[in-house]
Design a protein around this motif. Structure first.
Motif, PDB file in Angstrom:
ATOM      1  N   UNK A  79      -8.123  11.027   6.631  1.00  0.00           N
ATOM      2  CA  UNK A  79      -9.310  10.167   6.650  1.00  0.00           C
ATOM      3  C   UNK A  79      -9.807   9.712   5.276  1.00  0.00           C
ATOM      4  N   UNK A  80      -9.719  10.538   4.211  1.00  0.00           N
ATOM      5  CA  UNK A  80     -10.315  10.106   2.937  1.00  0.00           C
ATOM      6  C   UNK A  80      -9.738   8.810   2.377  1.00  0.00           C
ATOM      7  N   UNK A  81      -8.483   8.490   2.690  1.00  0.00           N
ATOM      8  CA  UNK A  81      -7.866   7.262   2.176  1.00  0.00           C
ATOM      9  C   UNK A  81      -7.748   6.244   3.291  1.00  0.00           C
ATOM     10  N   UNK A  82      -7.752   4.948   2.957  1.00  0.00           N
ATOM     11  CA  UNK A  82      -7.499   3.930   3.986  1.00  0.00           C
ATOM     12  C   UNK A  82      -6.066   4.044   4.484  1.00  0.00           C
ATOM     13  N   UNK A  83      -5.837   3.640   5.702  1.00  0.00           N
ATOM     14  CA  UNK A  83      -4.492   3.723   6.288  1.00  0.00           C
ATOM     15  C   UNK A  83      -3.924   2.321   6.442  1.00  0.00           C
ATOM     16  N   UNK A  84      -2.657   2.265   6.834  1.00  0.00           N
ATOM     17  CA  UNK A  84      -2.009   0.970   7.042  1.00  0.00           C
ATOM     18  C   UNK A  84      -2.686   0.258   8.206  1.00  0.00           C
ATOM     19  N   UNK A  85      -2.644  -1.081   8.166  1.00  0.00           N
ATOM     20  CA  UNK A  85      -3.329  -1.861   9.206  1.00  0.00           C
ATOM     21  C   UNK A  85      -2.562  -1.860  10.518  1.00  0.00           C
ATOM     22  N   UNK A 133       0.822  -1.206   0.000  1.00  0.00           N
ATOM     23  CA  UNK A 133       0.000   0.000   0.000  1.00  0.00           C
ATOM     24  C   UNK A 133       0.861   1.262   0.000  1.00  0.00           C
ATOM     25  N   UNK A 134       1.857   1.328   0.892  1.00  0.00           N
ATOM     26  CA  UNK A 134       2.648   2.562   0.985  1.00  0.00           C
ATOM     27  C   UNK A 134       3.556   2.728  -0.236  1.00  0.00           C
ATOM     28  N   UNK A 135       4.026   1.623  -0.829  1.00  0.00           N
ATOM     29  CA  UNK A 135       4.869   1.745  -2.010  1.00  0.00           C
ATOM     30  C   UNK A 135       4.060   2.202  -3.218  1.00  0.00           C
ATOM     31  N   UNK A 136       2.857   1.652  -3.390  1.00  0.00           N
ATOM     32  CA  UNK A 136       2.015   2.086  -4.508  1.00  0.00           C
ATOM     33  C   UNK A 136       1.629   3.556  -4.352  1.00  0.00           C
ATOM     34  N   UNK A 137       1.245   3.941  -3.130  1.00  0.00           N
ATOM     35  CA  UNK A 137       0.897   5.331  -2.887  1.00  0.00           C
ATOM     36  C   UNK A 137       2.113   6.235  -3.084  1.00  0.00           C
ATOM     37  N   UNK A 138       3.274   5.770  -2.595  1.00  0.00           N
ATOM     38  CA  UNK A 138       4.503   6.541  -2.772  1.00  0.00           C
ATOM     39  C   UNK A 138       4.861   6.703  -4.232  1.00  0.00           C
ATOM     40  N   UNK A 188       5.323  -0.773   9.517  1.00  0.00           N
ATOM     41  CA  UNK A 188       6.061   0.290   8.846  1.00  0.00           C
ATOM     42  C   UNK A 188       7.296   0.665   9.653  1.00  0.00           C
ATOM     43  N   UNK A 189       7.175   0.642  10.979  1.00  0.00           N
ATOM     44  CA  UNK A 189       8.327   0.936  11.833  1.00  0.00           C
ATOM     45  C   UNK A 189       9.445  -0.084  11.603  1.00  0.00           C
ATOM     46  N   UNK A 190       9.070  -1.335  11.397  1.00  0.00           N
ATOM     47  CA  UNK A 190      10.052  -2.389  11.121  1.00  0.00           C
ATOM     48  C   UNK A 190      10.810  -2.093   9.824  1.00  0.00           C
ATOM     49  N   UNK A 191      10.053  -1.785   8.741  1.00  0.00           N
ATOM     50  CA  UNK A 191      10.706  -1.465   7.472  1.00  0.00           C
ATOM     51  C   UNK A 191      11.511  -0.175   7.581  1.00  0.00           C
ATOM     52  N   UNK A 192      11.030   0.784   8.356  1.00  0.00           N
ATOM     53  CA  UNK A 192      11.735   2.062   8.489  1.00  0.00           C
ATOM     54  C   UNK A 192      13.081   1.887   9.181  1.00  0.00           C
ATOM     55  N   UNK A 193      13.146   0.980  10.171  1.00  0.00           N
ATOM     56  CA  UNK A 193      14.427   0.723  10.848  1.00  0.00           C
ATOM     57  C   UNK A 193      15.448   0.160   9.868  1.00  0.00           C
ATOM     58  N   UNK A 194      14.994  -0.729   8.988  1.00  0.00           N
ATOM     59  CA  UNK A 194      15.891  -1.227   7.945  1.00  0.00           C
ATOM     60  C   UNK A 194      16.308  -0.069   7.034  1.00  0.00           C
ATOM     61  N   UNK A 195      15.369   0.832   6.741  1.00  0.00           N
ATOM     62  CA  UNK A 195      15.682   1.991   5.917  1.00  0.00           C
ATOM     63  C   UNK A 195      16.758   2.859   6.527  1.00  0.00           C
ATOM     64  N   UNK A 196      16.707   3.080   7.846  1.00  0.00           N
ATOM     65  CA  UNK A 196      17.731   3.876   8.517  1.00  0.00           C
ATOM     66  C   UNK A 196      19.092   3.215   8.383  1.00  0.00           C
TER      67      UNK A 196
END
Length: 737
Positions: free
Chosen positions: A46-52, A11-16, A57-65
Motif C-alpha cells: 500500500x505505501x507505494x502506488x501500483x500499476x494501473x 514505473x516497474x523498470x524504474x522501481x526495478x 504487465x502480463x503482456x510484457x511478462x509473456x514476451x519475457x517468457x
C-alpha cells in the motif's frame, strides 16, 4: 491504452532499477531484487502506488517468457546434450522423478487436488540455472569438476521441463491423468520437435552463412528475434505453447557458428523482458497468504533442500562419480527458479492452479535462493564429516561400484558397439520421422484437393505422389550409416561386426517395407499393399546406384555439418587439408597465456606443433602473421594441425580468466593524492630508486611541492610534505602513506 502501457512499464523498470541496485550493493542475486520490486509495485504493498493495469504487465511478462526460453535454448545445443553423456541424463532423471513424486505426495498431504499436486511436483523438480551460475561465479567455482557436471544436469533438466510443460498442459486440458493421452501428447511433442529440428538444422545454418556479409549486429538481432517469435507463433499453430517454439529455435541456433554473436546481441533484450517477467512474478506475492501458509512454505523449502541433496547425490553416485563430487553436486542444486515460475504461470493461464499456490512457490524460491550459496559452501565440510563416519563396508561398496562403472565405460569393444548402435538408431529415428511427416502432409493436405480435382484417379495419384516423395528417404533408410574406419572398425574385427550389421540391415529393410505397405494399405487393401510394396522395395533397391548413394551421403553430410557447425568451426575437423591436418578457427580468450606476446616468444609451434596462418582482429585480417605479430583477446586465429594437436591447444587459447570473487571494483581506481609524512619510507629516495610502480602498484601522475607541480618527478628526491598525485586504490594509497 498506450499511455497506461508505457507508464506501467516505466514505473516497474524504474522501481526495478532502484531495488536491484540495492541488491547489488548487498551482494544478493538480482533475480531476488526483481521479485521484491514486483511486490513493491503490486497492489499488495500500500505505501507505494501500483500499476494501473495488471494486464499490461502480463503482456510484457509473456514476451519475457518467450525471450527467456529462447536464451535458454541458445545455451542448450544438441552437441552439448551428446557431450554430457549418461551421467547428466541419469542424474537429471533421478532428480526430476524423485522430486515430482515427493512434490505430488506433499501436495496431497497439504490437501491440494490431484492436478494441483502434479503442478506442484513439476515446480519443485527444476533447479535454477540463473541462480547456480551466479553462485558459482561469485564463489569462483566454475572451473571445478562438479560444476561442469551440474551445468550438464541443468541442460538436461531444461529439456525435461519443456516436455513436462506439454504433459501438464495436456493433463490440465483433459482434467485427468490418462496413460494413453499422456503417451500421445509426448509422442506428438517428440514428432514435432524432431521435424522442426531437422528442417531448422538443414536450412538455417546454410541460409545464415550465405548472408554472412550482410549480418552486422543490428541485422543479426532482427533476424534472430524474428526467428524466435516466428517459431513461437508456429508452435501455437501446431497446438503447443509460445515458450516451446522459442526454446526450439534457440536450440537450433545454438549449434551454428553465430551462436555466440546471437547470445551477445540478444542479451539486452533478454535482460529487459526477463526482468519484467520476474517483476510480474513478484507482483503475485501476497503477504497475508504467506503469513497464512507459513507452515507449507517452510515445509516445501525443507523438502526442496533435503530432496535435491538426496536425489542429486544419489544420481551422481549411480553414474559412477566419486562421493565428494556427488555431494558437491547435490548441495549445489538446492533451489527452484525460472521454470517453477513458468510452470506456475502455465497453470494459472489454464485456470487449474489454485491462486494461493503461486505466492507460496515464490516465497519458497526466495528462501531457497538466499540459502543456495551457504549450502554450496557446506558441501566440503559435510563430505569431510561423512568421510570420517561412513562405515568401511559402505565406502568399499561405493568405490567398487565406481570402478566397475569406469571399467565398463572404458571397455573398447563395448564402446564401439554402442557407437555403432547409436548411429543406426539415430538414422532410423530421423528418417522414420521424416517419412511419417510426408505421409501426414500428403493425407491431410494433398488428398482432399486430389479428391476435388480428379475424384476417379485420386487414390492412384495420391499413392504415386506419396511414394515418390518418400522414395529418397526410403532409400536412405536402407543404406547403412557411414563408418568411422579409424575408430570402430579398427577396434572390432569384421567377424565381430558382421552379425549385428546383418541384423540391422534386415531390420531396416523390413521397416522400409512396412512404410510402403502401410501407405498403399491406406489407399487400397492390405493384400495389395503387401504385393505392390515388395515390388516397390525391390525396385527402390535396384535404383540404388553409386551416384544416388553419393548424393544421399552428401545430403547427410550437409545435415551433420550444419548440426555441428559451431564445434567443427572451432576444431577444424571439417576443413581437411592433407592427411590428418585441419584448419581450425579459435577465439582467443582473456585467460590465454600467450596474450600480448609476440608469436616468436610464445613458442606455440614448439609446444603444440600447430602453425598460425591467419589472425582476424575485428574487421582486419592478418594473413600469414610474422614472428613479431602479437596475440590479443578477442582475436580469431586460424591454426593448422592434427586432431590431437588442435584438441590440446584449443582449451588453452580460448580459455577465459576467472576474476577473483572479492577483487577490487573498477570504480576503486581513481586519481587521489598522498602527502608524505616524517615517517614515510620514501623520504630521501626518488620514485625510480624506490620502484614505486612495481612495489606499490600505483602510477604517479605528478609531484606537488609548495604549490609547484613537477610532471616528470621520477628522479627528484622526495621530502616531507611532498604531495604525490597517484592513480590507484585506497589500499595502495594507504600503503604509500
Amino acid at each position: 491504452m498506450i499511455e497506461s502501457l508505457i507508464s506501467d512499464l516505466a514505473f516497474i523498470l524504474l522501481l526495478g532499477a532502484v531495488v536491484t541496485l540495492v541488491f547489488k550493493w548487498i551482494k544478493q542475486p538480482v533475480v531476488l531484487g526483481y521479485i521484491v520490486a514486483g511486490f513493491l509495485a503490486s497492489p499488495n504493498f500500500k505505501p507505494l502506488p501500483s500499476v494501473t493495469t495488471e494486464e499490461n504487465i502480463e503482456f510484457w511478462a509473456q514476451i519475457g517468457i518467450v525471450v527467456l526460453l529462447f536464451s535458454l535454448g541458445l545455451e542448450f545445443s544438441f552437441k552439448k546434450l551428446l557431450n554430457t553423456g549418461g551421467s547428466a541424463v541419469v542424474t537429471a532423471l533421478v532428480i526430476v522423478a524423485g522430486m515430482m513424486g515427493t512434490g505430488f505426495a506433499i501436495g496431497h498431504l497439504l490437501g491440494f487436488t490431484t492436478i494441483n499436486s502434479l503442478f506442484l511436483g513439476g515446480m519443485l523438480s527444476m533447479s535454477s540455472t540463473t541462480i547456480i551460475i551466479k553462485a558459482f561465479t561469485d564463489l569462483n567455482l566454475r572451473q571445478k569438476k562438479f560444476a561442469s557436471l551440474v551445468f550438464a544436469v541443468l541442460i538436461v533438466e531444461d529439456l525435461f521441463a519443456v516436455v513436462m510443460m506439454v504433459v501438464l498442459s495436456s493433463i490440465a486440458i483433459n482434467n485427468s491423468v490418462e496413460g494413453g493421452e499422456m503417451l500421445m501428447s509426448v509422442s506428438k511433442l517428440a514428432f514435432f520437435l524432431i521435424i522442426w529440428f531437422l528442417v531448422g538444422v538443414f536450412i538455417l545454418p546454410s541460409a545464415l552463412n550465405r548472408s554472412r556479409r550482410f549480418l552486422n549486429d543490428e541485422t543479426l538481432l532482427v533476424v534472430s528475434m524474428g526467428l524466435c517469435l516466428g517459431m513461437a507463433v508456429f508452435s501455437v499453430f501446431c497446438g503447443f505453447s509460445l515458450a516451446l517454439g522459442a526454446f526450439v529455435m534457440g536450440s537450433i541456433l545454438a549449434g551454428t557458428s553465430y551462436a555466440e554473436r546471437i547470445e551477445h546481441v540478444t542479451m539486452p533484450v533478454k535482460d529487459l523482458f526477463g526482468s519484467v517477467f520476474f517483476i510480474s512474478v513478484g507482483m503475485m506475492v501476497q503477504p497475508d497468504i504467506i503469513v497464512q501458509y507459513w507452515w507449507p512454505i517452510l515445509l516445501l523449502s525443507v523438502v526442496i533442500i533435503v530432496g535435491m541433496i538426496v536425489f542429486g547425490t544419489f544420481g551422481m553416485l549411480v553414474t559412477g562419480q566419486t562421493l565428494k563430487v556427488a555431494i558437491q553436486s547435490g548441495f549445489s542444486l538446492t533451489q527452484i527458479g525460472e521454470f517453477a515460475f513458468i510452470i506456475a504461470t502455465l497453470g494459472m493461464s489454464l485456470g487449474v492452479l489454485n491462486p494461493e499456490i503461486y505466492p507460496i512457490v515464490v516465497a519458497v524460491s526466495v528462501i531457497t535462493t538466499f540459502t543456495t550459496p551457504y549450502f554450496i559452501r557446506m558441501a566440503d565440510p559435510f563430505y569431510n564429516f561423512v568421510e570420517q563416519h561412513l562405515p568401511e563396508r559402505m565406502r568399499f561398496l561405493i568405490d567398487r561400484y565406481r570402478h566397475e562403472v569406469k571399467e565398463n565405460d572404458n571397455n573398447t569393444t563395448r564402446r564401439a558397439y554402442m557407437a555403432i548402435l547409436r548411429r543406426y538408431l539415430w538414422r532410423i529415428l530421423m528418417y522414420s520421422i521424416i517419412l511419417i511427416a510426408i505421409s501426414m502432409v500428403c493425407h491431410n493436405y494433398m488428398m482432399p484437393r486430389l479428391d476435388a480435382w480428379i475424384p476417379s484417379w485420386s487414390r492412384m495419384a495420391g499413392a504415386i505422389i506419396t511414394l515418390v516423395f518418400m522414395a529418397p528417404f526410403l532409400l536412405a533408410l536402407c543404406l547403412p550409416p557411414q563408418m568411422d574406419r579409424g575408430n570402430e572398425k579398427a577396434r572390432l574385427t569384421a567377424h565381430q561386426l558382421r552379425i549385428p550389421r546383418i541384423i540391422m540391415m534386415v531390420f531396416r529393410l523390413l521397416l522400409a517395407l512396412a512404410f510402403i505397405v502401410h501407405e498403399l494399405s491406406r489407399y487400397y487393401s492390405l493384400k495389395v499393399g503387401l504385393l505392390v510394396g515388395i515390388g516397390c522395395l525391390i525396385l527402390l533397391l535396384l535404383m540404388l546406384s553409386k551416384k544416388l548413394n553419393l548424393q544421399l551421403r552428401h545430403i547427410e553430410d550437409k545435415f551433420l555439418n550444419n548440426l555441428n557447425e559451431r564445434e567443427l568451426r572451432r576444431s577444424g575437423k571439417n576443413n581437411n587439408l592433407v592427411s590428418d591436418l585441419h584448419l581450425a578457427h579459435i577465439h582467443v580468450g582473456y585467460g590465454c597465456p600467450f596474450v600480448g606476446e609476440r608469436l616468436v616468444n610464445s613458442k606455440i609451434r614448439e609446444r603444440y606443433g600447430i602453425s598460425i596462418v591467419m589472425i582476424q582482429r575485428g574487421s582486419n585480417l592478418i594473413v600469414v602473421p610474422t614472428a613479431d605479430t602479437r596475440i590479443f583477446p578477442g582475436d580469431i586465429i586460424g591454426v593448422i594441425g592434427t586432431d590431437e594437436q588442435i584438441s590440446a591447444v584449443l582449451p588453452v587459447i580460448d580459455s577465459e580468466s576467472e576474476s577473483p570473487a572479492h577483487g577490487p571494483e573498477l570504480t576503486d581506481f581513481k586519481l587521489t593524492n598522498v602527502v608524505l609524512t616524517e615517517n614515510s619510507p620514501l623520504l630521501g629516495q626518488t620514485l625510480a630508486s624506490a620502484d614505486v610502480r612495481r612495489r606499490y602498484l600505483t602510477h604517479v601522475v605528478t609531484l606537488e611541492r609548495y604549490g609547484e607541480f613537477f610532471d616528470h618527478p621520477a628522479n627528484i628526491p622526495l621530502l616531507p610534505g611532498d604531495r604525490l598525485w597517484i592513480v590507484g586504490t585506497p589500499a595502495m594509497a594507504a600503503k604509500l602513506r
